[in-house]
Design a protein around this motif. Structure first.
Motif, short mmCIF file in Angstrom:
data_model
loop_
_atom_site.label_atom_id
_atom_site.label_comp_id
_atom_site.label_asym_id
_atom_site.label_seq_id
_atom_site.Cartn_x
_atom_site.Cartn_y
_atom_site.Cartn_z
N GLU A 74 0.83 -1.21 0.00
CA GLU A 74 0.00 0.00 0.00
C GLU A 74 0.86 1.26 0.00
N LYS A 75 1.99 1.21 0.70
CA LYS A 75 2.90 2.36 0.71
C LYS A 75 3.36 2.68 -0.71
N LYS A 76 3.66 1.63 -1.49
CA LYS A 76 4.08 1.83 -2.88
C LYS A 76 2.95 2.41 -3.72
N LEU A 77 1.71 2.12 -3.33
CA LEU A 77 0.55 2.69 -4.03
C LEU A 77 0.28 4.13 -3.60
N GLY A 78 0.99 4.58 -2.55
CA GLY A 78 0.84 5.96 -2.09
C GLY A 78 -0.37 6.20 -1.22
N ILE A 79 -0.81 5.15 -0.48
CA ILE A 79 -1.98 5.32 0.39
C ILE A 79 -1.66 4.92 1.83
N SER A 80 -2.43 5.50 2.74
CA SER A 80 -2.35 5.15 4.16
C SER A 80 -3.72 4.64 4.60
N THR A 81 -3.73 3.52 5.30
CA THR A 81 -4.98 2.92 5.74
C THR A 81 -4.85 2.52 7.21
N THR A 82 -5.85 1.83 7.72
CA THR A 82 -5.86 1.43 9.13
C THR A 82 -5.73 -0.09 9.26
N TYR A 83 -4.80 -0.52 10.10
CA TYR A 83 -4.58 -1.94 10.38
C TYR A 83 -5.00 -2.24 11.82
N ASN A 84 -6.01 -3.10 11.97
CA ASN A 84 -6.55 -3.43 13.28
C ASN A 84 -5.91 -4.72 13.79
N ILE A 85 -5.22 -4.61 14.92
CA ILE A 85 -4.44 -5.72 15.46
C ILE A 85 -5.23 -6.47 16.52
N LEU A 86 -5.36 -7.78 16.34
CA LEU A 86 -6.04 -8.64 17.31
C LEU A 86 -5.03 -9.08 18.36
N LEU A 87 -5.19 -8.60 19.59
CA LEU A 87 -4.21 -8.91 20.63
C LEU A 87 -4.31 -10.34 21.13
N CYS A 88 -5.49 -10.95 21.04
CA CYS A 88 -5.69 -12.29 21.61
C CYS A 88 -5.79 -13.36 20.53
N SER A 89 -5.08 -13.17 19.44
CA SER A 89 -5.12 -14.16 18.36
C SER A 89 -4.48 -15.48 18.80
N ASP A 90 -5.05 -16.58 18.36
CA ASP A 90 -4.45 -17.90 18.58
C ASP A 90 -3.33 -18.18 17.58
N PHE A 91 -3.19 -17.32 16.57
CA PHE A 91 -2.22 -17.58 15.51
C PHE A 91 -0.90 -16.85 15.69
N TYR A 92 -0.88 -15.81 16.48
CA TYR A 92 0.38 -15.08 16.68
C TYR A 92 0.40 -14.41 18.05
N ASN A 93 1.62 -14.17 18.52
CA ASN A 93 1.82 -13.44 19.77
C ASN A 93 2.29 -12.03 19.42
N PRO A 94 1.44 -11.02 19.58
CA PRO A 94 1.83 -9.67 19.17
C PRO A 94 3.00 -9.11 19.96
N TYR A 95 3.30 -9.72 21.11
CA TYR A 95 4.36 -9.20 21.97
C TYR A 95 5.71 -9.87 21.71
N SER A 96 5.77 -10.84 20.80
CA SER A 96 7.06 -11.41 20.46
C SER A 96 7.89 -10.37 19.70
N LYS A 97 9.20 -10.54 19.72
CA LYS A 97 10.09 -9.57 19.06
C LYS A 97 9.78 -9.49 17.57
N LYS A 98 9.62 -10.64 16.94
CA LYS A 98 9.36 -10.68 15.50
C LYS A 98 8.07 -9.96 15.14
N ASN A 99 7.02 -10.24 15.89
CA ASN A 99 5.73 -9.63 15.58
C ASN A 99 5.69 -8.15 15.96
N MET A 100 6.44 -7.79 16.99
CA MET A 100 6.56 -6.38 17.33
C MET A 100 7.18 -5.62 16.15
#
Length: 234
Positions: A55-81
């Motif tokens: 999207e950055k290459k397309l020149g637009i800014s949008t909203t990304y909603n982060i699910l904190l309690c996902s079973d698929f990822y840990n948002p607090y891990s270094k990689k996901n941070m």
């Protein structure tokens, strides 16, 4: 509309051609024709970060909603941070994706709690939240936080005051390209899920199978980072 990067780029180009402005939730009222785009991140922050770069290459800014309690990822891990910070640093807004099913009561209190956690995490104010698989009760509730300073993207203002269209479950119930072409709506609200998009069109089965296989590789890589001589064990 197909679930490809090319199709998404054509959508963005059409939005511009039809004289719509791609706006955020806080400043849309200044435009005669406006499109708000949000992305719910349910499964993969890595894929979301890749889509944010596209999207950055397309020149637009949008909203990304982060699910904190996902079973698929840990948002607090270094990689996901790093993925979340990349999305933010690319100029996109970070919002909260909230799963009401996780809680048995006090929905507003728990939304506030998760917003606080996300704000502490990314170091900036959260301005909006999006419900994960909202129930009919939630859609009717009109949850208001901080006297409306934090936008409920499923409020009547954005769910009924705009033409709302979503790609949930890999299915456009209405084609956003046709909606934009029609010129029938001055305000359009689009929800996408980055997980569905690829270079070539894929069926939902193929996308999910690939996601499951990649998860096995990611788990192995994580083990390799934490256990010496993993190959001799496995």
């Amino acid at each position: 509309m197909k679930f490809t990067f090319d199709a998404y780029e054509r959508l963005i180009n059409l939005i511009r051609k039809e004289n719509y402005v791609i706006s955020g939730y806080s400043d849309y009222e200044q435009y005669e024709k406006v499109v708000i785009i949000k992305h719910d991140v349910d499964m993969s922050l890595e894929i979301a970060a890749e889509f944010a770069e596209f999207e950055k290459k397309l020149g637009i800014s949008t909203t990304y909603n982060i699910l904190l309690c996902s079973d698929f990822y840990n948002p607090y891990s270094k990689k996901n941070m790093q993925h979340i910070m990349k999305i933010r640093d690319l100029g996109h807004e970070i919002g909260l994706h909230f799963d009401e099913v996780r809680y048995s009561e006090d929905v507003i209190g728990n939304i506030n709690k998760e917003i606080y956690l996300l704000e502490q995490y990314i170091g900036e104010e959260i301005k909006s939240f999006s419900m994960h698989r909202p129930s009919q009760e939630t859609l009717k509730a009109e949850y208001s936080l901080k006297n409306g300073k934090i936008v409920n993207t499923y409020s009547e203002e954005f769910f009924k005051g705009f033409k709302y269209v979503s790609d949930s479950r890999h299915n456009w119930r209405e084609d956003p390209i046709e909606i934009i072409k029609s010129g029938q709506y001055a305000k359009v609200h689009i929800l996408t899920h980055p997980i569905w998009y690829a270079t070539e069109e894929q069926k939902i089965k193929d996308t999910l199978q690939m996601f499951v296989k990649k998860a096995s590789l990611e788990r192995y890589t994580s083990l390799e980072d934490n256990i010496r001589d993993l190959k001799s064990i496995l």
